[in-house]
Scaffold this active site. Structure first.
Site, mmCIF file in Angstrom:
data_model
loop_
_atom_site.group_PDB
_atom_site.id
_atom_site.type_symbol
_atom_site.label_atom_id
_atom_site.label_comp_id
_atom_site.label_asym_id
_atom_site.label_seq_id
_atom_site.Cartn_x
_atom_site.Cartn_y
_atom_site.Cartn_z
ATOM 1 N N ASP A 281 0.832 -1.211 0.000
ATOM 2 C CA ASP A 281 0.000 0.000 0.000
ATOM 3 C C ASP A 281 0.862 1.254 0.000
ATOM 4 O OD1 ASP A 281 -1.773 -2.240 1.291
ATOM 5 O OD2 ASP A 281 -3.080 -0.714 0.430
HETATM 6 O O1 MRU Z 1 -7.983 -3.006 3.031
HETATM 7 P P1 MRU Z 1 -7.906 -3.420 1.594
HETATM 8 O O2 MRU Z 1 -8.822 -4.568 1.267
HETATM 9 O O3 MRU Z 1 -8.033 -2.276 0.633
HETATM 10 O O4 MRU Z 1 -6.434 -3.940 1.468
HETATM 11 C C1 MRU Z 1 -5.905 -4.393 0.253
HETATM 12 C C2 MRU Z 1 -4.457 -4.620 0.464
HETATM 13 O O5 MRU Z 1 -3.891 -4.369 1.490
HETATM 14 C C3 MRU Z 1 -3.692 -5.111 -0.668
HETATM 15 O O6 MRU Z 1 -2.856 -6.146 -0.260
HETATM 16 C C4 MRU Z 1 -2.870 -3.951 -1.125
HETATM 17 O O7 MRU Z 1 -3.669 -2.887 -1.461
HETATM 18 C C5 MRU Z 1 -1.910 -4.351 -2.121
HETATM 19 S S1 MRU Z 1 -2.055 -3.532 -3.638
HETATM 20 C C6 MRU Z 1 -2.667 -4.545 -4.835
#
Ligand code: MRU
Length: 423
Positions: A281
């Site tokens: 992220d």
């Molecule tokens: O909380 P979320 O469902 O938005 O989290 C998604 C993630 O943490 C993913 O692993 C992250 O965004 C990686 S990018 C493809």
């Protein structure tokens, strides 16, 4: 641009006309999963809260809708969030008919809306980065002689659509470089890998980052098996990643998060894991990486077992303004996401997808701590897979991520490409 969009939508919509309330047990295997459906004037997102049991698209008609879809977790994953935010404003601008306004007023309006969209979720950097770039574009467009309000709207919409297009090609490059790097760990053999959370077509504009690496290994015949964690408490792994793996017929096994170390201990020919590959992220300038909660413990166990730990992310996820992981804001989520579980009713024989129930799975009254992300120190990361190649640490044991500057439209050009393995 129109030609590219047309090509892009062809990539996404081959046989992909889902009826509303499409059920998972209907034959759907030829379809390419698409989380985001965009054409000028129209945006739809796949409602991820209904997966894996129902495929339902929600219309997004403006930035308020986009903000709510992101905040409610109907659309998720760092790249997907940024793209949905940008495109929600694009469709809103068409509806709002601002074209008659003065260019500087249109620019100010867009900047205000982008600032609002950035408040939807704090941890993933892609959204803030996209907003910053889009602001620059509209502010410049407003200063061009002879540009009217319509030209500023057009500049914004083109740039937002371009983000959707670029994300797929970036992900394919990430998949290619990551697969090549992993193949070298066991030349000539098929390999098994472990992944966490969701980083596939549903978390991006298509193909995926870490799951793109898995897809690429599979496409090359190099994948023996992908293991995916459940990813408690929100279960992105069991709900979304498992859904994508089944959908694409990739050999895969689901484990709970607490089984990872036991899995890494296995050394048999059919279950030896050669690498853990996760998304991100936000990657700080020193390589510390914020990703879904549970990533940090996977990196620790990988180190203990001598297994490579890789982060797959586009350069836009590398945040050179954030020096290290301690500077990253970690979103905390409601406790009921841990203490309650939601899903369709199961009567012992079959699922009734129209009867969604919420059940309590924890002692009432217990205090809860629910951080959505954690930070994995760079020391535990062996490589960062980007669309330009895999960055490894240099001899001093540190990542040099300065090559990411260009992806942020910084004025300074990269002076070095760090330990880039392939470009
Ligand atoms: O909380 P979320 O469902 O938005 O989290 C998604 C993630 O943490 C993913 O692993 C992250 O965004 C990686 S990018 C493809």
């Amino acid at each position: 641009m129109l030609e590219q969009l047309e090509l892009f939508s062809r990539y996404l919509t081959v046989d992909a006309k889902f009826p509303d309330n499409f059920l998972i047990d209907q034959p759907c295997c030829k379809m390419v999963l698409e989380a985001i459906r965009y054409k000028p004037y129209s945006l739809q997102i796949l409602n991820q809260l209904k997966l894996p049991h129902q495929l339902e698209y929600d219309d997004i008609t403006g930035s308020e809708d986009g903000w709510n879809a992101i905040r409610d977790m109907r659309t998720r994953g760092a790249p997907a969030i940024a793209i949905v935010a940008a495109l929600s404003l694009a469709v809103g601008l068409h509806v709002g008919n601002l074209s008659d306004s003065a260019p500087e007023d249109v620019s100010a309006y867009i900047v205000k809306k982008l600032d609002f969209l950035v408040t939807s979720r704090p941890t993933a950097v892609n959204l803030a980065d996209a907003a910053r770039k889009l602001k620059k574009i509209v502010e410049s467009a407003a200063k061009v002689d002879d540009n009217d309000g319509a030209a500023v709207v057009m500049a914004y919409c083109d740039a937002a659509a371009q983000m959707l297009i670029s994300d797929v090609s970036d992900n394919k490059a990430i998949g290619k470089y990551g697969a090549e790097w992993i193949e070298k760990l066991a030349p000539g053999e098929q390999v098994s890998v472990l992944t966490h959370c969701n980083t596939g077509s549903l978390a991006t504009a298509g193909y995926g980052t870490a799951l793109g690496v898995v897809r690429s290994l599979h496409a090359k015949g190099s994948l023996k098996r992908a293991f995916c964690t459940e990813t408690r408490p929100y279960n992105q792994g069991s709900r979304l990643t498992a859904f994508e793996l089944v959908h694409d017929k990739i050999p895969a096994t689901l484990i709970t998060d607490s089984m990872a170390s036991a899995l890494l201990q296995l050394k048999g020919p059919s279950d030896r894991i050669v690498a853990i590959v996760v998304g991100a992220d936000r990657v700080a300038a020193n390589g510390d990486t914020a990703n879904k909660i549970g990533t940090y413990q996977l990196a620790i166990t990988a180190k203990h077992h001598g297994i490579k730990f890789l982060v797959a992310a586009p350069r836009t996820t590398i945040d050179l303004q954030t020096k290290c992981g301690a500077d990253i804001t970690i979103e905390e989520r409601p406790g009921k996401e841990m203490t309650m579980m939601k899903g369709p009713r199961f009567d012992g024989e079959k699922l009734d997808v129209n009867q969604v129930e919420v059940v309590s799975i924890a002692a009432e009254g217990i205090d809860v701590w629910n951080p959505a992300f954690d930070v994995t120190p760079a020391a535990l990361i062996d490589g960062i897979i980007t669309e330009l190649g895999v960055v490894e640490k240099s001899k001093n044991g540190e990542f040099d991520l300065t090559f990411a500057m260009e992806a942020h439209n910084e004025s300074v050009k990269p002076s070095s490409i760090g330990g880039l393995y392939a470009a």
